[in-house]
Scaffold this motif. Structure first.
Motif, PDB file in Angstrom:
ATOM      1  N   MET B   1       0.853  -1.213   0.078  1.00  0.00           N
ATOM      2  CA  MET B   1       0.156   0.060  -0.013  1.00  0.00           C
ATOM      3  C   MET B   1       0.750   1.160  -0.024  1.00  0.00           C
ATOM      4  SD  MET B   1      -3.503   0.548  -0.047  1.00  0.00           S
ATOM      5  CE  MET B   1      -3.720   1.694   1.734  1.00  0.00           C
ATOM      6  N   THR B   2       1.478   1.577  -1.214  1.00  0.00           N
ATOM      7  CA  THR B   2       1.974   2.883  -1.227  1.00  0.00           C
ATOM      8  C   THR B   2       1.457   4.012  -1.885  1.00  0.00           C
ATOM      9  OG1 THR B   2       3.125   1.540  -3.010  1.00  0.00           O
ATOM     10  CG2 THR B   2       4.578   2.041  -0.764  1.00  0.00           C
ATOM     11  N   ILE B   4      -0.411   6.952  -2.482  1.00  0.00           N
ATOM     12  CA  ILE B   4      -0.957   7.947  -1.579  1.00  0.00           C
ATOM     13  C   ILE B   4      -1.548   8.894  -2.097  1.00  0.00           C
ATOM     14  CG2 ILE B   4       0.061  10.097  -0.456  1.00  0.00           C
ATOM     15  CD1 ILE B   4       2.041   6.994  -0.702  1.00  0.00           C
ATOM     16  N   PRO B   5      -2.818   9.341  -1.451  1.00  0.00           N
ATOM     17  CA  PRO B   5      -3.508  10.410  -2.008  1.00  0.00           C
ATOM     18  C   PRO B   5      -2.944  11.485  -2.449  1.00  0.00           C
ATOM     19  CG  PRO B   5      -4.209  10.248   0.101  1.00  0.00           C
ATOM     20  CD  PRO B   5      -3.257   9.191  -0.338  1.00  0.00           C
ATOM     21  N   PRO B   7      -2.152  15.564  -3.362  1.00  0.00           N
ATOM     22  CA  PRO B   7      -2.787  16.883  -2.968  1.00  0.00           C
ATOM     23  C   PRO B   7      -3.969  17.006  -3.811  1.00  0.00           C
ATOM     24  CG  PRO B   7      -0.536  17.315  -3.696  1.00  0.00           C
ATOM     25  CD  PRO B   7      -0.896  15.506  -3.533  1.00  0.00           C
ATOM     26  N   ARG B   8      -5.028  17.868  -3.429  1.00  0.00           N
ATOM     27  CA  ARG B   8      -6.136  18.305  -4.388  1.00  0.00           C
ATOM     28  C   ARG B   8      -5.409  19.297  -5.341  1.00  0.00           C
ATOM     29  NH1 ARG B   8     -10.175  19.483   0.358  1.00  0.00           N
ATOM     30  NH2 ARG B   8      -9.978  17.700   1.562  1.00  0.00           N
ATOM     31  N   VAL B  10      -5.103  22.618  -7.603  1.00  0.00           N
ATOM     32  CA  VAL B  10      -5.479  23.946  -7.392  1.00  0.00           C
ATOM     33  C   VAL B  10      -6.851  24.380  -7.984  1.00  0.00           C
ATOM     34  CG1 VAL B  10      -4.357  26.342  -7.314  1.00  0.00           C
ATOM     35  CG2 VAL B  10      -2.870  24.416  -7.363  1.00  0.00           C
ATOM     36  N   VAL B 258       2.334  25.755  20.891  1.00  0.00           N
ATOM     37  CA  VAL B 258       3.242  25.600  19.743  1.00  0.00           C
ATOM     38  C   VAL B 258       4.088  26.746  19.529  1.00  0.00           C
ATOM     39  CG1 VAL B 258       3.128  24.860  17.405  1.00  0.00           C
ATOM     40  CG2 VAL B 258       1.492  24.050  18.680  1.00  0.00           C
ATOM     41  N   ARG B 262       8.124  26.555  19.233  1.00  0.00           N
ATOM     42  CA  ARG B 262       8.726  27.042  18.012  1.00  0.00           C
ATOM     43  C   ARG B 262      10.031  28.110  18.419  1.00  0.00           C
ATOM     44  NH1 ARG B 262       4.057  29.032  14.920  1.00  0.00           N
ATOM     45  NH2 ARG B 262       5.627  29.976  13.571  1.00  0.00           N
TER      46      ARG B 262
END
Lengths: 391, 362, 339
Positions: B1-2, B4-5, B7-8, B10, B258, B262
């Protein structure tokens, strides 16, 4: 057990106070012998009912103390939720009583814990008690008291003395008597305004959320509209066009101007409730609007409604006094606002000796308003357990 | 299972048909704020029209009754009233309404019933600046002072300073503004004699020639100090309390932890992370607060004899000068609506979440 | 102070407590462990066992009521110098944070300032650590690419414009901006759906291989922990009660609690198997039970467990456990697997 007796004491005081206040109120409505009889009967009736309620609450509190050994170790509150289905009716009654008593104790505890809030509570109680019972002890001075003129004095004004604790006004009348009598109509009218606003808000909010569509659109737009217009100028304009004669009209007007904030909150709450299954079920069962409002909406919003009620009472009190102080509505003594108005017109703002005549009503208004604010803060804690706990 | 969805993609560049342009315009936050304000203003004007003309016991009716009592016929009385109020009694009510709105749209508020018919516009021009000046200054100072103190006590919560400022703020918040004004007069004016309140009527000392001289400006501030002081005293408390609770809840947010993790500098965290987020709910309150202060200004200006619009409104009311009253009320309402719109736009500028599509509030 | 150069972080006897109305809450108690270069250490345990407190303590970001009572957090810089994080001054700590030890928090929506764009978050971080803007932008674009985001779009976006999985990946990229040696991940996969979770885990593996940082991974999801970790530490009531290589702890548990935890988790591989929940609730950390803190809930408890806290023993190299009944637990463990 000190807790129990103090709780009982306060409850008894409040109930007895209610009875007396109602009696006095009724006596005003019906003067003469009829009034006296009505007053006495009402007073006795209320005392008995009040006493019974006080007894009941005290019993509940005492029973809830007996349940202390069943405490939850983490919250140190009595564990009452676990229902044993084999219990008898008597046991179940006892458990419910204890549950109720526990609520009373926890609420009282929350009320006392917040120091500022408790001071507010005492302040509100004081002003209510003063307006209700003050007339029993202090006589109202309506006409000028020329006999009080001190030899050589230019006016009838007097600084506080043992005889007149708040001084004398420009007609030589005791300021104290006017402070005691002057808040009665104001307070009653403000509370009526608050109740009216709450009723309208809950009704409109629920309607808007449940009906949706154009009803929602119109009601929400109306709410936005009222919220945006500056209230006091609007009030001035309305008061000048509509000549108010009766305090109840004023109360209704304030009610009409103050419902939008609460209405929005109710609407949001009902909308979120609508999503939930049990409300849908209630709809499906045709349990009716009122059932949903009273059983689902109201209990979830008690805190918000109470705080908002007090807020409206404050706004109405503010407006009522301001209208009188500016001389927009007909003056009618006794009234705190009239005292300030007369003080201003008698030059009390610019002369040292007349200052006392204004200080009484000014402090009364300031302290009562302040007490209401503080009290509403602590009410939030009483109704909202999340604010109560915490490290 | 490699697998990968990915990215949506633009969002495609928008093609602009007229409908879409309208759609985008409607989706634009500023546009909606503007439309809402205009609708509110229209509602206020309609409301005053109804109030003056149509309600039972309206001013025109009263005027006509008065004139008829003096022996005039109904027609004569109506004609006189119509001249005073500047409308055509024979026209249908809808036409009168359109006429009224049309005049308002051209900025014509009519003439004062009293005093030889001075245009209401010039009355407003004379008094409005002083209200804007004193209310604006008071609100600005109290907002700055209140938020500053609020942040400070939120950082030092539980300490002496926190308890002290919180107590004082609650007290100031609880007391009505006119009571504060009266107490100011009684304490500062009568008891301590710091100011001669009686001599401080007006916006400046009439003996001084108006102009950009130090003396004149000093006189303006001297005369404004008590009203402005009242506004500050009566509103700072609520800013302090609101800012304190807002800051406290912001400090509890994850993104603050956070930001600290940082290694950001404390000043950067205070300004862009705590400050900006804590201010957001206060900007909404700013709108409400403007309404309150303007409401209070009627009484405060009256007490300090300050020549603002609120005091002028009061005078118009006691003199039953209905056109002036109507004009001033409209201007006050429009200023408050405009201030509301401004604070909404400010919120949109500060909070990116408000800007996007409709119905996506916080 | 000499520790092996392999080890980047060495925690020694760390204790953390919170001040509450009822008394001191001992949230982390005498915890010690080492983290080697490139190692992934998974901390597992029920909620409230002190995992998150331990991690906040490692970066000294405890809430105001919490404090480090004792112990050391020894960090070895890339140049071989060892420093104690506990005694660091403000400015040194600020420099240490993110540049040496970054953190990916759970609940990515609340971890990003809603009023700032992603690029502002990047530039803020860069500015605080004297990285110039152009370089920060270059690195950010490279990292966004690596975590499978569209850099141009994400860089200028506000947090609310991104989906939960995207935000989590933004945080991950942000954590690696300064090339830290250690990345602490606090449940980075809990708030996202299963597919996103999968892709985030893959991205973590890939980035680890490339940059060679060490990971402290907090999770209550044992399947995730088993997949990503080299070493597993089980925490209970603020203590590490078992620590060892992932196969050791998962398949040869020697602590009754580890075993119970594993039995309470569903396993896809073994199919229909009874899930055994752990009876009772986590102990009160203000007045903890005597002896072994797990004994009131333990199926293996014997008399000695009630009185004596078990010492940390090492039954095998690299596998340490604090339990009186290791052998019985072990036996049970084996039997379970055979059935």
């Amino acid at each position: 057990m000190i807790g129990v007796s103090s709780v009982g004491l306060v409850i008894g005081l409040v109930c007895g106070g209610l009875a007396l206040a109602l009696g006095i109120y009724l006596k005003q409505l019906r003067p003469g012998i009829t009034g006296f009889i009505v007053c006495t009967i009402a007073g006795f009736g209320c005392s008995i009912i009040g006493g019974l309620i006080a007894l009941f609450v005290m019993a509940a509190v005492i029973i809830s103390h007996a349940y202390v050994d069943r405490q939850d170790p983490f919250t140190s509150r009595a564990k009452l939720e676990e229902v044993d289905f084999s219990e008898t009716t008597a046991q179940s009654t006892m458990r419910r009583l204890a549950n109720f008593g526990n609520t009373v104790r926890v609420s009282w505890g929350a009320l006392v814990r917040n120091k500022a809030g408790f001071i507010g509570f005492l302040g509100v109680t004081f002003f209510l008690a003063m307006s209700a019972f003050g007339p029993l002890f202090i006589e109202y001075e309506g006409s000028a008291q020329f006999s009080r003129r001190v030899d050589g004095a230019r006016s009838l004004f007097q600084a506080p003395s043992a005889e007149f604790p708040l001084g004398l006004d420009w007609q030589g009348r005791s300021v104290l008597s006017h402070v005691v009598y002057g808040g009665r109509i104001l307070i009653v009218t403000s509370i009526q305004a608050g109740l009216a606003a709450t009723a309208v808000a809950v009704l409109f909010g629920s309607l808007a959320a449940l009906m949706g569509g154009w009803v929602d659109g119109i009601l929400s737009a109306l709410a936005n509209f009222i919220l945006t217009i500056p209230q006091f100028p609007l009030l001035l304009v309305l008061a000048s066009v509509i000549q108010f004669t009766d305090p109840i009209q004023m109360a209704l007007l304030f009610g009409f101007l103050n419902w939008p904030t609460l209405m929005r909150a109710v609407r949001a709450q009902v909308l979120s409730l609508r999503e939930r299954d049990y409300v849908e079920a209630a709809f499906a069962l045709d349990l009716g609007l009122w059932h949903i409002i009273s059983r689902e909406v109201f209990p979830n919003m008690v805190s918000y409604i109470a705080v908002n009620l007090i807020f409206t009472v404050r706004t109405a009190l503010y407006g009522l006094v301001a209208l009188v102080v500016l001389g927009i509505v007909p003056l009618q003594e006794p009234d705190w606002g009239v005292m300030i108005f007369m003080g201003r017109s008698q030059g009390a703002l610019f002369s040292q000796e007349a200052i006392w005549m204004m200080l009484g009503p000014i402090l009364a208004i300031a302290l009562f308003q302040l007490s209401l604010v503080l009290f509403s803060r602590s009410l939030e804690e009483v109704f909202n357990p999340r604010l109560r706990s915490g490290l | 299972m490699t697998s990968i969805p990915t990215p949506r993609p633009v969002a495609a560049a928008p093609r602009r048909s007229p409908g879409q342009v309208l759609r985008r315009l409607w989706d634009s936050y500023s546009f909606r704020v503007l439309i809402q304000s205009l609708v509110t203003i229209w509602a206020v004007t309609t409301f005053t029209f109804v109030l003056i003309r149509l309600m039972p016991g309206n001013p025109i009716q009263i005027r006509i009754d008065q004139l008829m009592n003096r022996g005039l016929t109904f027609e004569e009385a109506e004609q006189q009233a119509a001249n005073l109020f500047d409308f055509d009694p024979d026209a249908p009510i809808l036409e009168q309404y359109v006429d009224y709105i049309g005049k308002l749209a051209r900025g014509d508020l009519g003439n004062s019933i009293l005093g030889g018919g001075t245009p209401v516009n010039s009355i407003i021009l004379e008094f409005l600046p002083w209200t804007l000046f004193s209310v604006g200054l008071g609100l600005l100072l109290s907002f700055l002072l209140g938020t500053l103190l609020g942040v400070i006590i939120a950082y030092r919560r539980g300490g002496f300073l926190d308890n002290f400022i919180t107590t004082v703020s609650s007290i100031l918040y609880g007391i009505p503004d006119y009571v504060i004004a009266l107490l100011l007069i009684l304490v500062v004016g009568v008891q301590l004699q710091w100011f001669q309140v009686g001599q401080m009527r007006g916006a400046y000392n009439p003996a001084i020639e108006p102009g950009f001289t130090l003396e004149f400006i000093a006189s303006i501030f001297q005369h404004a100090i008590l009203p402005v002081g009242t506004y500050i005293l009566s509103t700072t408390g609520s800013w302090v309390l609101a800012m304190k609770s807002s800051t406290l809840s912001t400090l509890g947010e994850d993104f603050i932890t956070v930001a600290k993790a940082r290694g950001l500098s404390e000043t950067r965290i205070l300004s862009a992370y705590v400050g900006r987020n804590a201010l957001l709910p206060l900007v909404t309150r700013l709108a409400i607060s403007i309404g309150f202060v303007v409401s209070g200004s009627v009484i405060v200006e009256e007490f300090f004899q300050y020549p603002g619009l609120g005091r002028r409104l009061l005078r118009a009311i006691t003199e039953r000068d209905y056109t002036t009253m109507q004009g001033i009320f409209l201007v006050i309402s429009i200023s408050v609506v405009a201030a509301n719109a401004l604070s909404d736009l400010l919120l949109g500028w500060l909070d990116p979440r408000v800007r996007v599509g409709k119905g996506r509030g916080r | 102070m000499s520790i092996s150069p392999e080890i980047v972080l060495s925690v020694r006897n760390l204790s953390v407590s919170y001040l509450a109305k009822r008394g001191r809450v001992r949230a982390v108690n005498n915890v010690s462990f080492d983290l080697r270069k490139g190692e992934t250490l998974a901390l597992i345990g029920e909620s409230g066992c002190g995992k998150s407190t331990l991690n906040l303590a490692l970066i000294r970001q405890l809430p105001i009521t919490g404090s480090i009572d004792s112990g050391q957090i020894l960090y070895t810089r890339p140049d071989g110098q060892t420093v104690d994080v506990v005694s660091m001054r403000k400015e040194a700590l600020r420099q240490f944070l993110w540049a040496d030890c970054a953190m990916v928090f759970q609940g990515a929506l609340n971890s990003l300032n809603p009023v700032l764009r992603v690029r502002d978050l990047v530039y803020d971080t860069a500015k605080a650590h004297r990285l110039n803007k152009a370089e920060a932008r270059r690195r950010a674009f490279e990292l966004f690419q690596k975590v499978r985001l569209d850099p141009a779009r994400v860089f200028n976006a506000y947090p609310h414009e991104l989906s939960g999985g995207m935000r989590q990946r933004v945080l991950l990229a942000l954590a690696l901006l300064l090339r830290p040696q250690i990345v602490i991940m606090d449940e980075p996969t809990t708030a996202v759906d299963i597919l996103t979770q999968r892709s985030i885990l893959d991205v973590i593996e890939q980035l680890k291989a490339e940059f060679g940082f060490s990971v402290i991974f907090i999770s209550h999801d044992l399947a995730v922990a088993a997949e990503i970790a080299d070493t597993v530490a089980t925490m209970y009531a603020g203590e590490i009660i078992e620590i060892g290589p992932v196969d050791e702890v998962f398949y040869r548990s020697r602590h009754a609690y580890s075993l119970a935890l594993l039995n309470a988790a569903p396993r896809l591989s073994t199919g229909q198997e009874e899930l055994l929940s752990i009876p009772g609730s986590p102990p009160d950390l203000i007045e903890p039970p005597t002896g072994c803190k797990f004994h009131p809930r333990c199926a293996f408890a014997v008399e000695v467990c009630k009185t004596t806290p078990p010492p940390l023993i090492m039954p095998e190299p690299g596998h340490r456990v604090a339990c009186h009944e290791t052998d019985r637990v072990m036996a049970h463990n084996n039997r379970k697997i055979t059935t």
